[in-house]
Design a protein around this motif. Structure first.
Motif, PDB file in Angstrom:
ATOM      1  N   ASP A   1       5.849  37.756  10.328  1.00 45.66           N
ATOM      2  CA  ASP A   1       4.567  37.043  10.446  1.00 45.66           C
ATOM      3  C   ASP A   1       4.782  35.616  10.935  1.00 45.66           C
TER       4      ASP A   1
ATOM      5  N   HIS B   1      -2.274  44.173  12.383  1.00 46.12           N
ATOM      6  CA  HIS B   1      -0.927  43.757  12.818  1.00 46.12           C
ATOM      7  C   HIS B   1       0.194  44.562  12.155  1.00 46.12           C
TER       8      HIS B   1
ATOM      9  N   HIS C   1       5.173  44.566  11.803  1.00 42.60           N
ATOM     10  CA  HIS C   1       6.115  45.042  10.778  1.00 42.60           C
ATOM     11  C   HIS C   1       6.638  46.439  11.120  1.00 42.60           C
TER      12      HIS C   1
ATOM     13  N   ASN D   1      -4.242  36.206   8.728  1.00 43.88           N
ATOM     14  CA  ASN D   1      -3.226  37.251   8.612  1.00 43.88           C
ATOM     15  C   ASN D   1      -3.402  38.086   7.344  1.00 43.88           C
TER      16      ASN D   1
HETATM   17 FE   LIG Z   1       2.131  40.598   7.961  1.00 47.44          FE
END
Ligand SMILES: [Fe+2]
Ligand code: FES
Length: 443
Positions: free
Chosen positions: A365, A214, A219, A208
């Motif tokens: 996350d 992502h 987010h 991550n």
């Molecule tokens: Fe993140």
């Protein structure tokens, strides 16, 4: 898949445009056991900053994989590491996270150890009718086999059979320097840390940190909040990035070898960076190139247990595997020693806004990790389709840029942020595979 065929878990063929990771890598408890022995117990692990144990008898408690350790400065000022398990019956000798103690007394039967790990008292020894064989044995805490520092960062290895620390760090030293050279008197951890766990495999957090792909989806709420702040709404002071500008920013990834990697993006709003007020002095001290790279947003992974992120404020995040589906994280904010109080307050507000477990990013996350871990147990789709974004940009890479920086990456990618390459994870999985195969051949 059979764990004895560990090399089959990573399908590494970038020339064919292929880099695939098998889903069992995240869920198989047999592989997890092998990871603890082949990776964490045979590798340098990040432990703490020297500035966290400034004075004699200062200590912190940490973990190397599943092994609890005390890192302390002894009466002579020497930094050492010891397994935090009593020689008598294995109880945890020191239960505090940090402090100052000339002696550590085991809470179970009272055996005492000094700040160098030496056993200094066995409770009621005289009346204990011990035989000479007992007296002939060592009773000191088991030392961490190797302890060494780089730029004030302490690393330890449970195995003595490791290369010198600087050799292991290799090309990631440049990115450690960008963190640790931001202030003339050095960097320190702001007291306190964020400490939390998720129900997922430890490698999910490693990945991550190197996953720009992502950000705009996981987010999405944060992106929307930032857009409102740009318009002058909400917590304008907390504004960090203008996502519209970010899409076309220069960015890239580096496979730095030995499992280390970094992603980076040009910072188009340098005035939002915590370093900005100090920039002239920093440039005079470390040169223009390093100062410019300190301003870029970076997220580096130092194999196996450390993330060095500087996308909001500089932070260190340690990754502790507990079980195949349980991981503990700790995040520490870094700040210049002697920083003015108002700058420090602003730094903390930026950290809390995005990173803290109650901030705008971390809960997103963790939710993804928890759900992925559940879903990866189901069958079908054995190979994840997660590490090939950006792979066609590898041949061109950013080797020229690397030359300018004085580093020699194994591979690199460069392009607009919207490419959002996933190639930085190749570094980690190559080293994972190499060490797992080596570990398996020793069993
Ligand atoms: Fe993140
Ligand atoms: S386990 Fe520590 S003194 Fe008994």
């Amino acid at each position: 898949m059979d764990p004895r065929h560990v090399k089959l878990y990573i399908d590494d063929r970038p020339a064919d445009g292929v880099f695939r990771v098998h889903r069992d890598v995240y869920t198989d408890p047999v592989l997890f056991e092998l990871e603890m022995k082949s990776i964490f117990e045979r590798c340098w692990n990040y432990l703490a900053l020297e500035s966290e144990i400034r004075n004699t008898h200062d200590f912190v408690t940490r973990h190397i994989g599943r092994t609890p350790v005390i890192v302390s400065r002894d009466a002579k000022g020497q930094i050492g590491g010891f397994v935090n398990a009593c020689r008598h019956k294995g109880a945890t000798v020191c239960r505090m996270e940090q402090g100052n103690a000339r002696y550590h007394v085991c809470p179970y039967h009272g055996w005492a150890y000094d700040s160098a790990g030496k056993n200094v008292d066995i409770k009621d020894r005289k009346s204990g009718c011990y035989a000479a064989a007992f007296d002939a044995e060592g009773h000191d805490l088991i030392p961490v086999a190797r302890i060494a520092s780089y730029k004030g960062m302490i690393f330890g290895s449970l195995s003595a059979n490791v290369p010198e620390l600087e050799e292991h760090l290799g090309e990631i030293k440049f990115f450690l320097d960008l963190h640790m050279e931001q202030a003339p008197q050095g960097m320190e951890v702001i007291p306190g840390r964020a400490w939390y766990a998720y129900r997922g495999n430890w490698k999910m957090q490693v990945e991550n940190g190197n996953d720009p792909y992502h950000e705009t989806s996981t987010h999405g709420c944060f992106v929307a909040i930032q857009e409102r702040r740009v318009k002058g709404q909400g917590n304008v002071e907390g504004r960090q990035v203008d996502w519209k500008k970010r899409a076309a920013a220069d960015s890239g990834t580096f496979d730095l070898g030995n499992g280390h990697s970094s992603v980076w993006i040009n910072c188009l709003e340098p005035e939002k960076r915590s370093l900005y007020p100090l920039l002239d002095a920093v440039r005079a001290r470390v040169g223009s190139l390093k100062a410019e790279w300190m301003l870029k947003q970076r997220n580096a992974v130092c194999f196996p247990n450390l993330q060095i992120a500087d996308h909001v404020v500089p932070q260190l995040r340690t990754i502790r595997p507990i079980a195949v589906d349980l991981t503990e994280l700790r995040s520490y904010v870094l700040a210049p020693i002697g920083e003015p109080p108002e700058s420090r307050a602003a730094r903390l507000r930026q950290f809390e806004d995005f990173i803290n477990p109650c901030g705008f990013a971390t809960p997103d996350d963790i939710t993804m990790f928890n759900e992925s871990q559940q879903n990866l147990r189901t069958s079908g789709g054995e190979w994840l389709q997660a590490h090939e974004r950006g792979i066609a940009a590898l041949p061109a890479g950013s080797r020229g840029l690397a030359g300018e920086l004085g580093i020699r990456p194994v591979a690199a990618v460069r392009g607009e942020f919207e490419m959002q390459p996933e190639t930085a994870t190749h570094a980690f999985f190559r080293e994972w595979s190499r060490r797992m195969q080596a570990g398996l051949s020793d069993i």
